[in-house]
Design a protein around this motif. Structure first.
Motif, PDB file in Angstrom:
ATOM      1  N   ALA A   1       0.829  -1.205   0.000  1.00 12.72           N
ATOM      2  CA  ALA A   1       0.000   0.000   0.000  1.00 12.72           C
ATOM      3  C   ALA A   1       0.861   1.252   0.000  1.00 12.72           C
ATOM      4  CB  ALA A   1      -0.938  -0.013   1.207  1.00 12.72           C
ATOM      5  N   ALA A   2       1.971   1.211   0.730  1.00 12.42           N
ATOM      6  CA  ALA A   2       2.837   2.389   0.817  1.00 12.42           C
ATOM      7  C   ALA A   2       3.609   2.626  -0.473  1.00 12.42           C
ATOM      8  CB  ALA A   2       3.803   2.223   1.993  1.00 12.42           C
ATOM      9  N   ASN A   3       3.855   1.562  -1.236  1.00 11.06           N
ATOM     10  CA  ASN A   3       4.664   1.695  -2.456  1.00 11.06           C
ATOM     11  C   ASN A   3       3.843   1.472  -3.733  1.00 11.06           C
ATOM     12  OD1 ASN A   3       7.675   1.760  -1.369  1.00 11.06           O
ATOM     13  ND2 ASN A   3       6.594   0.172  -0.197  1.00 11.06           N
ATOM     14  N   ALA A   4       2.548   1.616  -3.649  1.00 11.50           N
ATOM     15  CA  ALA A   4       1.667   1.365  -4.789  1.00 11.50           C
ATOM     16  C   ALA A   4       1.957   2.277  -5.967  1.00 11.50           C
ATOM     17  CB  ALA A   4       0.209   1.505  -4.357  1.00 11.50           C
ATOM     18  N   GLN A   5       2.455   3.484  -5.700  1.00 13.56           N
ATOM     19  CA  GLN A   5       2.673   4.451  -6.783  1.00 13.56           C
ATOM     20  C   GLN A   5       3.746   3.988  -7.775  1.00 13.56           C
ATOM     21  OE1 GLN A   5       3.503   8.226  -4.948  1.00 13.56           O
ATOM     22  NE2 GLN A   5       1.330   8.661  -4.539  1.00 13.56           N
ATOM     23  N   TRP A   6       4.748   3.282  -7.336  1.00 10.83           N
ATOM     24  CA  TRP A   6       5.787   2.815  -8.265  1.00 10.83           C
ATOM     25  C   TRP A   6       5.656   1.331  -8.600  1.00 10.83           C
ATOM     26  CZ3 TRP A   6       9.062  -1.037  -6.786  1.00 10.83           C
ATOM     27  CH2 TRP A   6       9.223  -1.279  -5.407  1.00 10.83           C
ATOM     28  N   ILE A   7       4.943   0.545  -7.769  1.00 11.08           N
ATOM     29  CA  ILE A   7       4.754  -0.877  -8.068  1.00 11.08           C
ATOM     30  C   ILE A   7       3.888  -1.051  -9.318  1.00 11.08           C
ATOM     31  CG2 ILE A   7       3.642  -2.992  -7.273  1.00 11.08           C
ATOM     32  CD1 ILE A   7       4.568  -2.346  -4.465  1.00 11.08           C
ATOM     33  N   ALA A   8       2.827  -0.262  -9.439  1.00 13.77           N
ATOM     34  CA  ALA A   8       1.927  -0.392 -10.590  1.00 13.77           C
ATOM     35  C   ALA A   8       2.644  -0.141 -11.913  1.00 13.77           C
ATOM     36  CB  ALA A   8       0.737   0.542 -10.429  1.00 13.77           C
ATOM     37  N   PRO A   9       3.433   0.938 -12.058  1.00  7.89           N
ATOM     38  CA  PRO A   9       4.151   1.132 -13.334  1.00  7.89           C
ATOM     39  C   PRO A   9       5.150   0.026 -13.646  1.00  7.89           C
ATOM     40  CG  PRO A   9       4.071   3.180 -12.091  1.00  7.89           C
ATOM     41  CD  PRO A   9       3.582   2.105 -11.170  1.00  7.89           C
ATOM     42  N   VAL A  10       5.857  -0.449 -12.602  1.00  5.01           N
ATOM     43  CA  VAL A  10       6.829  -1.520 -12.827  1.00  5.01           C
ATOM     44  C   VAL A  10       6.125  -2.795 -13.290  1.00  5.01           C
ATOM     45  CG1 VAL A  10       8.477  -3.055 -11.690  1.00  5.01           C
ATOM     46  CG2 VAL A  10       8.547  -0.607 -11.235  1.00  5.01           C
ATOM     47  N   THR A  11       4.971  -3.094 -12.691  1.00  4.98           N
ATOM     48  CA  THR A  11       4.207  -4.270 -13.095  1.00  4.98           C
ATOM     49  C   THR A  11       3.737  -4.155 -14.533  1.00  4.98           C
ATOM     50  OG1 THR A  11       3.448  -4.559 -10.813  1.00  4.98           O
ATOM     51  CG2 THR A  11       2.208  -5.701 -12.541  1.00  4.98           C
ATOM     52  N   SER A  12       3.305  -2.958 -14.919  1.00  4.86           N
ATOM     53  CA  SER A  12       2.852  -2.736 -16.299  1.00  4.86           C
ATOM     54  C   SER A  12       3.985  -2.918 -17.293  1.00  4.86           C
ATOM     55  CB  SER A  12       2.256  -1.331 -16.426  1.00  4.86           C
ATOM     56  OG  SER A  12       1.130  -1.173 -15.586  1.00  4.86           O
TER      57      SER A  12
ATOM     58  N   MET B   1       6.817  -6.234 -21.355  1.00  2.00           N
ATOM     59  CA  MET B   1       8.010  -6.931 -21.824  1.00  2.00           C
ATOM     60  C   MET B   1       7.711  -8.405 -22.108  1.00  2.00           C
ATOM     61  SD  MET B   1      10.357  -4.688 -22.056  1.00  2.00           S
ATOM     62  CE  MET B   1      11.805  -5.711 -22.232  1.00  2.00           C
ATOM     63  N   ILE B   2       6.866  -9.021 -21.273  1.00  2.00           N
ATOM     64  CA  ILE B   2       6.500 -10.421 -21.496  1.00  2.00           C
ATOM     65  C   ILE B   2       5.725 -10.564 -22.802  1.00  2.00           C
ATOM     66  CG2 ILE B   2       5.074 -12.316 -20.632  1.00  2.00           C
ATOM     67  CD1 ILE B   2       5.817 -11.410 -17.799  1.00  2.00           C
TER      68      ILE B   2
END
Length: 215
Positions: A8-19, A24-25
């Protein structure tokens, strides 16, 4: 801090990295699909000797390793001699008339469709060499020119084909050099381990010229 709180605290950068990772996959799998399609859509013809131990008496094989059938349009042979280079047609096997009723049309003329994984047997290298040299005005005997001042250096097969629905013909090319053995008998040595595919604009013009002169 628990895992839930950390996400929850790092949602702002986790979402772009996941995208980015997901993208890439997808790019990786798209590249695999394109590579597989490109291999299937690419014509691959092999020119080789059927029985290597027979030397010049070995028949020449044209094998279709493509995923679809090809149509063998015609065959040309280039002779390289000390007097120059000569392109001569090798489409007609030169069967005598008594054999024509029994010989298969594709074997007589070296033309016709060739299914995937199948091979077309051309005349022996010796017969092709003899006939091509005679047409070129440089007759040979036992693999060497009858004129002692002329040396035979190499012969090169040009098998002109059309692949699938492609409208442009291409050439499958392989070159063989003539080498004397210890008994002073000539044999052929392939200069490359594979068969070259040629379909450039310049080569297309050469094919058109061959058709005009020999078609």
């Amino acid at each position: 801090m628990g895992v839930t709180e950390w996400f929850a605290a790092n949602a702002q950068w986790i979402a772009p990295v996941t995208s980015i990772g997901t993208m890439m996959i997808w790019i990786f799998y798209a590249q695999l699909l394109y590579s597989s399609y490109a291999r299937q859509a690419r014509a691959r013809i092999l020119i080789n000797r059927a029985v290597g131990e027979e030397g010049l008496d070995s028949p020449c094989l044209v094998c279709n390793m493509s995923s679809e059938s090809v149509y063998v349009y015609f065959v040309m042979v280039r002779l390289e001699t000390s007097d120059g280079e000569f392109f001569v047609p090798a489409t007609d096997c030169g069967h005598v008339s008594a054999e024509r009723d029994q010989a298969d049309l594709s074997r007589r003329t070296h033309q016709g469709p060739l299914a995937s994984g199948c091979c077309m047997q051309l005349c022996s290298f010796k017969d092709t060499l003899d006939r091509a040299a005679r047409i070129a005005g440089a007759p040979i005997k036992d693999g060497r020119p009858t004129d002692p001042d002329v040396e035979l250096n190499a012969m090169e097969y040009h098998v002109i084909c059309i692949y699938g629905s492609d409208k442009r013909p291409f050439g499958a090319i392989r070159r063989f050099e003539t080498k004397p053995d210890d008994n002073d008998q000539y044999h052929l040595v392939a200069t490359t381990t594979d068969t070259e595919k040629r379909s450039s604009l310049r080569y297309q013009k050469q094919i058109a010229q061959w058709l005009q002169n020999h078609g």
